[in-house]
Design a protein around this motif. Structure first.
Motif, mmCIF file in Angstrom:
data_model
loop_
_atom_site.group_PDB
_atom_site.id
_atom_site.type_symbol
_atom_site.label_atom_id
_atom_site.label_comp_id
_atom_site.label_asym_id
_atom_site.label_seq_id
_atom_site.Cartn_x
_atom_site.Cartn_y
_atom_site.Cartn_z
ATOM 1 N N THR A 175 0.714 -1.183 0.011
ATOM 2 C CA THR A 175 0.127 -0.111 -0.014
ATOM 3 C C THR A 175 0.777 1.280 -0.010
ATOM 4 O OG1 THR A 175 -0.217 0.062 2.341
ATOM 5 C CG2 THR A 175 -1.937 -1.132 1.029
ATOM 6 N N VAL A 176 2.387 1.075 0.189
ATOM 7 C CA VAL A 176 3.127 2.263 -0.061
ATOM 8 C C VAL A 176 3.022 2.624 -1.487
ATOM 9 C CG1 VAL A 176 5.418 3.189 0.010
ATOM 10 C CG2 VAL A 176 4.518 1.800 1.891
ATOM 11 N N LEU A 177 3.129 1.493 -2.378
ATOM 12 C CA LEU A 177 3.004 1.584 -3.684
ATOM 13 C C LEU A 177 1.657 2.304 -4.241
ATOM 14 C CD1 LEU A 177 4.486 1.083 -6.525
ATOM 15 C CD2 LEU A 177 3.221 -0.915 -6.474
ATOM 16 N N TRP A 178 0.598 1.528 -3.542
ATOM 17 C CA TRP A 178 -0.775 2.115 -3.746
ATOM 18 C C TRP A 178 -0.779 3.606 -3.748
ATOM 19 C CZ3 TRP A 178 -5.545 -0.379 -4.702
ATOM 20 C CH2 TRP A 178 -6.785 0.309 -4.483
ATOM 21 N N ARG A 179 -0.066 3.994 -2.653
ATOM 22 C CA ARG A 179 -0.297 5.726 -2.385
ATOM 23 C C ARG A 179 0.486 6.379 -3.243
ATOM 24 N NH1 ARG A 179 -0.197 8.552 3.473
ATOM 25 N NH2 ARG A 179 -1.671 7.121 4.010
ATOM 26 N N GLU A 180 1.519 5.731 -3.751
ATOM 27 C CA GLU A 180 2.416 6.395 -4.713
ATOM 28 C C GLU A 180 1.713 6.850 -5.941
ATOM 29 O OE1 GLU A 180 6.760 4.932 -3.191
ATOM 30 O OE2 GLU A 180 6.159 4.503 -5.205
ATOM 31 N N VAL A 181 1.177 5.473 -6.423
ATOM 32 C CA VAL A 181 0.430 5.429 -7.771
ATOM 33 C C VAL A 181 -0.757 6.408 -7.685
ATOM 34 C CG1 VAL A 181 -0.874 4.117 -9.419
ATOM 35 C CG2 VAL A 181 0.933 3.234 -8.384
ATOM 36 N N MET A 182 -1.332 6.617 -6.766
ATOM 37 C CA MET A 182 -2.578 7.242 -6.469
ATOM 38 C C MET A 182 -2.253 9.106 -6.639
ATOM 39 S SD MET A 182 -5.601 6.000 -6.042
ATOM 40 C CE MET A 182 -5.878 4.156 -6.166
ATOM 41 N N GLN A 183 -1.084 9.152 -5.679
ATOM 42 C CA GLN A 183 -0.355 10.590 -5.911
ATOM 43 C C GLN A 183 -0.045 11.066 -7.278
ATOM 44 O OE1 GLN A 183 2.464 9.908 -2.771
ATOM 45 N NE2 GLN A 183 1.082 11.121 -1.331
ATOM 46 N N GLY A 184 0.320 9.854 -8.025
ATOM 47 C CA GLY A 184 0.948 10.136 -9.490
ATOM 48 C C GLY A 184 -0.122 10.584 -10.464
ATOM 49 N N LEU A 185 -1.312 9.956 -9.987
ATOM 50 C CA LEU A 185 -2.529 10.081 -10.872
ATOM 51 C C LEU A 185 -3.155 11.476 -10.713
ATOM 52 C CD1 LEU A 185 -4.442 6.777 -10.554
ATOM 53 C CD2 LEU A 185 -3.136 7.709 -12.517
ATOM 54 N N ALA A 186 -2.921 11.995 -9.493
ATOM 55 C CA ALA A 186 -3.490 13.278 -9.037
ATOM 56 C C ALA A 186 -3.344 14.481 -10.037
ATOM 57 C CB ALA A 186 -3.265 13.605 -7.768
#
Ligand code: NAD
Length: 359
Positions: free
Chosen positions: A199-210
């Motif tokens: 979920t560290v990766l999950w958070r990074e990907v979500m931030q990247g999409l923002a």
């Protein structure tokens, strides 16, 4: 353009509530000149009785070719003791997998007329309108390796694997951002990034999409806090996006804020926005065949189908407003009955929705 829908009434109260949905769809088809061909088929226990399996290849092929599938519910005591690989629910799982339904949308809406039915104080939940976007085909429920093994000490050990590839996170993330764009433009991504690398990766990907959705305010919350906030101050949320297991738990908790399982629709979508639409509740064998079932969850699922798979926003909204008007009239099935209201049967509620639509 003509759209095709496969209707799978299923078991228990499924056929009763499906009959009401058909009335409502007939009314909107006329009112909004929508060209939909609806074909009925079997799933679950009734499919086991008819052809020996909970979902036949022929029915699955029809569902895959359709623009949308609308389902009642499956299961019941009659099929509880059969071979576990043939249980009615297996038909549903197979369809989710085969159709690639990775995005599960679970709205938790509390109609103000039902605020007294919630487990929370009315002022905390009146007008609650949350959408939970749950990843449905990955995460720990599907990760390999999994199983129960015997260690060299002789002790048995159970294990599962919590995995998400970037592409899986991005796919569900984009769906959630797009949903947030259509609503209040607030998205909360729920993870456990303080403990779990996946979920560290999950958070990074979500931030990247923002950056692709600058109008959406993205926030992050750990799942334990999200559970707490959902029961403390649920109206702070607009859209929540999370993985399969966290979403499973949080969406049930959010559902209960609305008081009745008979009011909750759901949608599961794939890449092409084709989807499976079904009420959150099961086949309620305890009340089947008695005209006691609340058809509104399935009627609201049909509204979601019109919005997300058939591009008929206006018709979807008309159904949702008709449901609100029926509640205003004080008509209630047993599951949402409170003093001062009028008890109504499954068919009376369906008829009232149709009358509110065309009235
Ligand atoms: P359930 O949701 O069917 O029923 C739980 C309680 O809610 C019952 O008291 C029931 O009468 C009531 N209820 C449910 N829907 C209602 C409605 N529309 N109107 C009024 N009251 C309603 O859950 P259960 O009893 O745990 O399961 C019954 C069967 O349904 C089982 O075979 C289970 O496996 C199956 N099931 C299917 C699905 C599905 O098809 N997606 C989901 C859950 C359970």
């Amino acid at each position: 353009m003509k759209k095709t829908v496969v209707l799978l009434p299923g078991d228990g109260i499924g056929p009763e509530i499906s009959a009401e949905v058909l009335k409502v769809l007939d009314a909107v088809k006329g009112q909004f000149e929508i060209d939909i061909a609806i074909e009925e088929d079997v799933i679950g226990g009734c499919s086991i009785d008819a052809c020996g399996v909970p979902l036949s290849d022929k029915t699955l092929a029809k569902c895959k070719a359709a623009d949308a599938v609308l389902m009642g519910a499956v299961g019941g005591p009659k099929w509880d003791d059969i071979d576990p690989t043939l249980r009615p629910e297996k038909g549903l799982l197979k369809m989710r997998y085969e159709m690639g339904l990775y995005a599960n949308l679970r709205p938790a809406i509390l109609y103000p007329q039902l605020a007294g039915a919630s487990s929370l104080r009315p002022e905390l939940v009146a007008d609650l309108d949350i959408l939970i976007v749950r990843e449905l085909t990955g995460g720990i429920y599907f990760g390999e390796p999994r199983g129960i093994r015997t260690l060299s000490s002789g002790e048995r050990q159970g294990y599962n694997t919590f995995v998400y590839a970037e592409s899986e996170i991005e796919r569900i993330g984009r769906t959630a951002f797009e949903m947030a764009m259509k609503r209040g433009k607030k998205l909360c991504s729920v993870d456990k990034a303080n403990v779990l690398e996946v979920t560290v990766l999950w958070r990074e990907v979500m931030q990247g999409l923002a950056s692709d959705y600058p109008e959406v305010a993205l926030s992050h919350m750990y799942v334990d806090n999200a559970a707490m906030q959902l029961v403390k101050q649920p109206k702070q949320f607009d859209v929540i996006v999370t993985g399969n297991m966290f979403g499973d738990i949080l969406s049930d908790a959010a559902a209960m804020l609305t008081g009745s399982i008979g009011m909750l629709p759901s949608a599961s979508l794939n890449r092409e926005r084709r989807g499976l639409y079904e009420p959150v509740h099961g086949s309620a064998p305890d009340i089947a065949g008695q005209g006691l079932a609340n058809p509104l969850a399935m009627i609201l699922s049909a509204a979601m189908m019109l919005r997300y798979s058939l591009d008929q926003d206006e018709a979807a909204l008309a159904i949702e407003e008709a449901v609100a008007r029926v509640l205003d009239q004080g008509l209630r099935s047993a599951d949402i009955y409170s003093e001062g209201c009028r008890r109504a049967s499954t068919a009376e509620i369906g008829d009232a929705v149709v009358a509110a639509l065309i009235g």
